[in-house]
Design a protein around this motif. Sequence first.
Motif, PDB file in Angstrom:
ATOM      1  N   PHE A 167      14.994 -24.945  -2.690  1.00 36.90           N
ATOM      2  CA  PHE A 167      13.703 -24.912  -3.381  1.00 36.90           C
ATOM      3  C   PHE A 167      13.582 -25.970  -4.479  1.00 36.90           C
ATOM      4  CE2 PHE A 167      13.789 -20.581  -1.665  1.00 36.90           C
ATOM      5  CZ  PHE A 167      12.501 -20.478  -1.161  1.00 36.90           C
ATOM      6  N   ALA A 168      14.699 -26.531  -4.927  1.00 37.51           N
ATOM      7  CA  ALA A 168      14.693 -27.465  -6.058  1.00 37.51           C
ATOM      8  C   ALA A 168      13.742 -28.658  -5.890  1.00 37.51           C
ATOM      9  CB  ALA A 168      16.115 -27.959  -6.332  1.00 37.51           C
ATOM     10  N   PRO A 169      13.643 -29.280  -4.694  1.00 34.48           N
ATOM     11  CA  PRO A 169      12.729 -30.428  -4.570  1.00 34.48           C
ATOM     12  C   PRO A 169      11.260 -30.070  -4.805  1.00 34.48           C
ATOM     13  CG  PRO A 169      14.313 -30.387  -2.755  1.00 34.48           C
ATOM     14  CD  PRO A 169      14.436 -29.077  -3.478  1.00 34.48           C
ATOM     15  N   TYR A 170      10.951 -28.782  -4.748  1.00 37.26           N
ATOM     16  CA  TYR A 170       9.558 -28.354  -4.906  1.00 37.26           C
ATOM     17  C   TYR A 170       9.319 -27.693  -6.261  1.00 37.26           C
ATOM     18  CZ  TYR A 170      10.288 -28.890   0.090  1.00 37.26           C
ATOM     19  OH  TYR A 170      10.641 -29.388   1.330  1.00 37.26           O
ATOM     20  N   GLY A 171      10.146 -28.079  -7.250  1.00 38.61           N
ATOM     21  CA  GLY A 171      10.052 -27.456  -8.564  1.00 38.61           C
ATOM     22  C   GLY A 171       8.690 -27.618  -9.208  1.00 38.61           C
ATOM     23  N   PHE A 172       8.102 -28.817  -9.105  1.00 43.04           N
ATOM     24  CA  PHE A 172       6.789 -29.055  -9.698  1.00 43.04           C
ATOM     25  C   PHE A 172       5.729 -28.186  -9.034  1.00 43.04           C
ATOM     26  CE2 PHE A 172       8.214 -33.043 -11.744  1.00 43.04           C
ATOM     27  CZ  PHE A 172       7.569 -32.892 -12.954  1.00 43.04           C
ATOM     28  N   VAL A 173       5.807 -28.069  -7.706  1.00 42.74           N
ATOM     29  CA  VAL A 173       4.835 -27.244  -6.979  1.00 42.74           C
ATOM     30  C   VAL A 173       4.980 -25.779  -7.398  1.00 42.74           C
ATOM     31  CG1 VAL A 173       4.089 -26.458  -4.698  1.00 42.74           C
ATOM     32  CG2 VAL A 173       4.830 -28.828  -5.028  1.00 42.74           C
ATOM     33  N   LEU A 174       6.225 -25.319  -7.516  1.00 41.90           N
ATOM     34  CA  LEU A 174       6.462 -23.938  -7.948  1.00 41.90           C
ATOM     35  C   LEU A 174       5.913 -23.719  -9.357  1.00 41.90           C
ATOM     36  CD1 LEU A 174      10.139 -23.440  -6.661  1.00 41.90           C
ATOM     37  CD2 LEU A 174       8.074 -22.353  -5.763  1.00 41.90           C
ATOM     38  N   LEU A 175       6.104 -24.711 -10.219  1.00 42.19           N
ATOM     39  CA  LEU A 175       5.613 -24.587 -11.592  1.00 42.19           C
ATOM     40  C   LEU A 175       4.093 -24.455 -11.620  1.00 42.19           C
ATOM     41  CD1 LEU A 175       6.110 -24.670 -14.648  1.00 42.19           C
ATOM     42  CD2 LEU A 175       5.970 -27.165 -14.513  1.00 42.19           C
ATOM     43  N   PHE A 176       3.406 -25.303 -10.852  1.00 40.27           N
ATOM     44  CA  PHE A 176       1.949 -25.237 -10.819  1.00 40.27           C
ATOM     45  C   PHE A 176       1.468 -23.908 -10.245  1.00 40.27           C
ATOM     46  CE2 PHE A 176       1.870 -29.951 -11.206  1.00 40.27           C
ATOM     47  CZ  PHE A 176       0.933 -30.028 -12.229  1.00 40.27           C
ATOM     48  N   LEU A 177       2.134 -23.418  -9.207  1.00 32.34           N
ATOM     49  CA  LEU A 177       1.743 -22.141  -8.621  1.00 32.34           C
ATOM     50  C   LEU A 177       1.921 -21.002  -9.622  1.00 32.34           C
ATOM     51  CD1 LEU A 177       3.206 -22.453  -4.999  1.00 32.34           C
ATOM     52  CD2 LEU A 177       0.811 -22.576  -5.698  1.00 32.34           C
ATOM     53  N   LEU A 178       3.011 -21.050 -10.381  1.00 34.07           N
ATOM     54  CA  LEU A 178       3.248 -20.008 -11.379  1.00 34.07           C
ATOM     55  C   LEU A 178       2.195 -20.048 -12.477  1.00 34.07           C
ATOM     56  CD1 LEU A 178       7.146 -20.226 -11.725  1.00 34.07           C
ATOM     57  CD2 LEU A 178       5.834 -18.351 -10.716  1.00 34.07           C
ATOM     58  N   LEU A 179       1.894 -21.252 -12.975  1.00 33.01           N
ATOM     59  CA  LEU A 179       0.910 -21.371 -14.055  1.00 33.01           C
ATOM     60  C   LEU A 179      -0.500 -21.078 -13.559  1.00 33.01           C
ATOM     61  CD1 LEU A 179       2.176 -24.554 -15.943  1.00 33.01           C
ATOM     62  CD2 LEU A 179       2.512 -22.157 -16.552  1.00 33.01           C
ATOM     63  N   TRP A 180      -0.759 -21.289 -12.267  1.00 32.96           N
ATOM     64  CA  TRP A 180      -2.076 -21.009 -11.696  1.00 32.96           C
ATOM     65  C   TRP A 180      -2.331 -19.512 -11.609  1.00 32.96           C
ATOM     66  CZ3 TRP A 180      -5.804 -24.505 -10.876  1.00 32.96           C
ATOM     67  CH2 TRP A 180      -6.921 -24.120 -10.146  1.00 32.96           C
ATOM     68  N   ASN A 181      -1.258 -18.733 -11.497  1.00 36.02           N
ATOM     69  CA  ASN A 181      -1.406 -17.270 -11.449  1.00 36.02           C
ATOM     70  C   ASN A 181      -1.913 -16.776 -12.801  1.00 36.02           C
ATOM     71  OD1 ASN A 181      -0.150 -14.438 -12.061  1.00 36.02           O
ATOM     72  ND2 ASN A 181      -0.177 -14.608  -9.829  1.00 36.02           N
ATOM     73  N   PRO A 182      -3.034 -16.040 -12.834  1.00 30.03           N
ATOM     74  CA  PRO A 182      -3.619 -15.627 -14.115  1.00 30.03           C
ATOM     75  C   PRO A 182      -2.662 -14.838 -15.000  1.00 30.03           C
ATOM     76  CG  PRO A 182      -5.158 -15.234 -12.309  1.00 30.03           C
ATOM     77  CD  PRO A 182      -3.848 -15.598 -11.689  1.00 30.03           C
ATOM     78  N   GLN A 183      -1.900 -13.920 -14.401  1.00 27.48           N
ATOM     79  CA  GLN A 183      -0.991 -13.107 -15.210  1.00 27.48           C
ATOM     80  C   GLN A 183       0.160 -13.949 -15.772  1.00 27.48           C
ATOM     81  OE1 GLN A 183      -2.083 -12.038 -12.158  1.00 27.48           O
ATOM     82  NE2 GLN A 183      -3.509 -10.491 -12.959  1.00 27.48           N
ATOM     83  N   ILE A 184       0.788 -14.735 -14.898  1.00 30.57           N
ATOM     84  CA  ILE A 184       1.931 -15.535 -15.333  1.00 30.57           C
ATOM     85  C   ILE A 184       1.481 -16.646 -16.266  1.00 30.57           C
ATOM     86  CG2 ILE A 184       3.798 -17.047 -14.576  1.00 30.57           C
ATOM     87  CD1 ILE A 184       3.918 -15.472 -11.983  1.00 30.57           C
ATOM     88  N   GLY A 185       0.405 -17.360 -15.885  1.00 36.01           N
ATOM     89  CA  GLY A 185      -0.098 -18.434 -16.733  1.00 36.01           C
ATOM     90  C   GLY A 185      -0.558 -17.924 -18.082  1.00 36.01           C
ATOM     91  N   GLY A 186      -1.240 -16.772 -18.062  1.00 40.01           N
ATOM     92  CA  GLY A 186      -1.694 -16.180 -19.318  1.00 40.01           C
ATOM     93  C   GLY A 186      -0.537 -15.782 -20.212  1.00 40.01           C
ATOM     94  N   ALA A 187       0.495 -15.199 -19.598  1.00 44.38           N
ATOM     95  CA  ALA A 187       1.670 -14.790 -20.370  1.00 44.38           C
ATOM     96  C   ALA A 187       2.386 -16.008 -20.948  1.00 44.38           C
ATOM     97  CB  ALA A 187       2.623 -13.988 -19.488  1.00 44.38           C
ATOM     98  N   PHE A 188       2.425 -17.092 -20.173  1.00 50.24           N
ATOM     99  CA  PHE A 188       3.084 -18.307 -20.659  1.00 50.24           C
ATOM    100  C   PHE A 188       2.375 -18.848 -21.898  1.00 50.24           C
ATOM    101  CE2 PHE A 188       2.834 -22.956 -20.748  1.00 50.24           C
ATOM    102  CZ  PHE A 188       4.158 -23.262 -21.004  1.00 50.24           C
ATOM    103  N   PHE A 189       1.064 -19.002 -21.808  1.00 56.21           N
ATOM    104  CA  PHE A 189       0.332 -19.573 -22.935  1.00 56.21           C
ATOM    105  C   PHE A 189       0.315 -18.611 -24.130  1.00 56.21           C
ATOM    106  CE2 PHE A 189      -1.411 -22.337 -19.595  1.00 56.21           C
ATOM    107  CZ  PHE A 189      -1.198 -23.558 -20.204  1.00 56.21           C
ATOM    108  N   ASP A 190       0.282 -17.328 -23.867  1.00 60.89           N
ATOM    109  CA  ASP A 190       0.386 -16.381 -24.976  1.00 60.89           C
ATOM    110  C   ASP A 190       1.709 -16.566 -25.711  1.00 60.89           C
ATOM    111  OD1 ASP A 190      -2.088 -15.291 -24.456  1.00 60.89           O
ATOM    112  OD2 ASP A 190      -1.319 -13.549 -23.355  1.00 60.89           O
ATOM    113  N   ALA A 191       2.779 -16.790 -24.935  1.00 63.64           N
ATOM    114  CA  ALA A 191       4.094 -16.992 -25.540  1.00 63.64           C
ATOM    115  C   ALA A 191       4.127 -18.292 -26.344  1.00 63.64           C
ATOM    116  CB  ALA A 191       5.175 -17.012 -24.453  1.00 63.64           C
ATOM    117  N   VAL A 192       3.538 -19.365 -25.790  1.00 61.88           N
ATOM    118  CA  VAL A 192       3.509 -20.654 -26.490  1.00 61.88           C
ATOM    119  C   VAL A 192       2.714 -20.540 -27.790  1.00 61.88           C
ATOM    120  CG1 VAL A 192       2.676 -23.039 -26.398  1.00 61.88           C
ATOM    121  CG2 VAL A 192       3.832 -22.047 -24.421  1.00 61.88           C
ATOM    122  N   PHE A 193       1.541 -19.898 -27.714  1.00 61.91           N
ATOM    123  CA  PHE A 193       0.717 -19.732 -28.914  1.00 61.91           C
ATOM    124  C   PHE A 193       1.442 -18.880 -29.956  1.00 61.91           C
ATOM    125  CE2 PHE A 193      -3.105 -20.197 -25.908  1.00 61.91           C
ATOM    126  CZ  PHE A 193      -3.112 -21.580 -26.083  1.00 61.91           C
ATOM    127  N   ALA A 194       2.155 -17.869 -29.484  1.00 64.47           N
ATOM    128  CA  ALA A 194       2.886 -16.996 -30.411  1.00 64.47           C
ATOM    129  C   ALA A 194       4.000 -17.758 -31.118  1.00 64.47           C
ATOM    130  CB  ALA A 194       3.463 -15.801 -29.668  1.00 64.47           C
TER     131      ALA A 194
END
Length: 266
Positions: free
Chosen positions: A215-242
Amino acid sequence: MTAADRPGNEPLLLGVPRAAFRPSPVFLALVALFATSGVLTWNQVGNVRLDVFLFVVSGWLVSLCLHEYAHAIVAFRAGDRSVAHRGYLTLNPLKYSHPLLSIALPVAVVLLGGIGLPGGAVWVDRHAIGGRLRHTLVSLAGPATNVVFTLVLVSAVALGAGGSGPVEFWAAVALLAFLQLTASVLNLLPVPGLDGGNMLQPWLSPPYRRMYDLFAPYGFVLLFLLLWNPQIGGAFFDAVFAVGDLLGLPPALYSYGLDLVRFWQG
């Protein structure tokens, strides 16, 4: 081979010509642009929004070069001499494996989304490095630079904002701090192919390591898919803002910096 036999009589450092360690003109030009645009922003010369744009973009590219240099110099010290021959120790971003993914995409994401997307790509010969801890340290070196930059820039904002200097300058510094913060968090996520995942990879059992490498060669794609997910992306930005709030980084200031850097909308 003696020194007299080597082309140009150039001395060697650990078997590598010293020229391999000299900062490239491209990197020095980026540093000069960063310093010059910072002075222009401070003194409100010309189009301040354009000054801020140049200051933030050049500052981000300088940090990207240093991030990748950290990976390369730790790998070199751990036994991989190939990073020197590939030009990674000259801090030249044009030497990265994928200029489009390494430079163009991260800058576009910075400007459009205000996210410090992990960029750069130095190829490390893992077979030349012995020991799992060394492999982990090579992967950790890059994100560690982002963490240091975050703390330095946040401290600069805390000491300078509200005092001397125009608000546009401090908004630009605050935006750079926020970008470094997002880059720190993103790089440390345990996603295959990203630095956080690569830190863990040496410690995985062989079956999980094979799955990771798949899966390593597709790390960027996995990252975008994770951030595109409303729950995961929202949790990420909430953590960054916090974390930003915890560090004392003013949201209004870096939001203003993001508005300024999009000079074409002004």
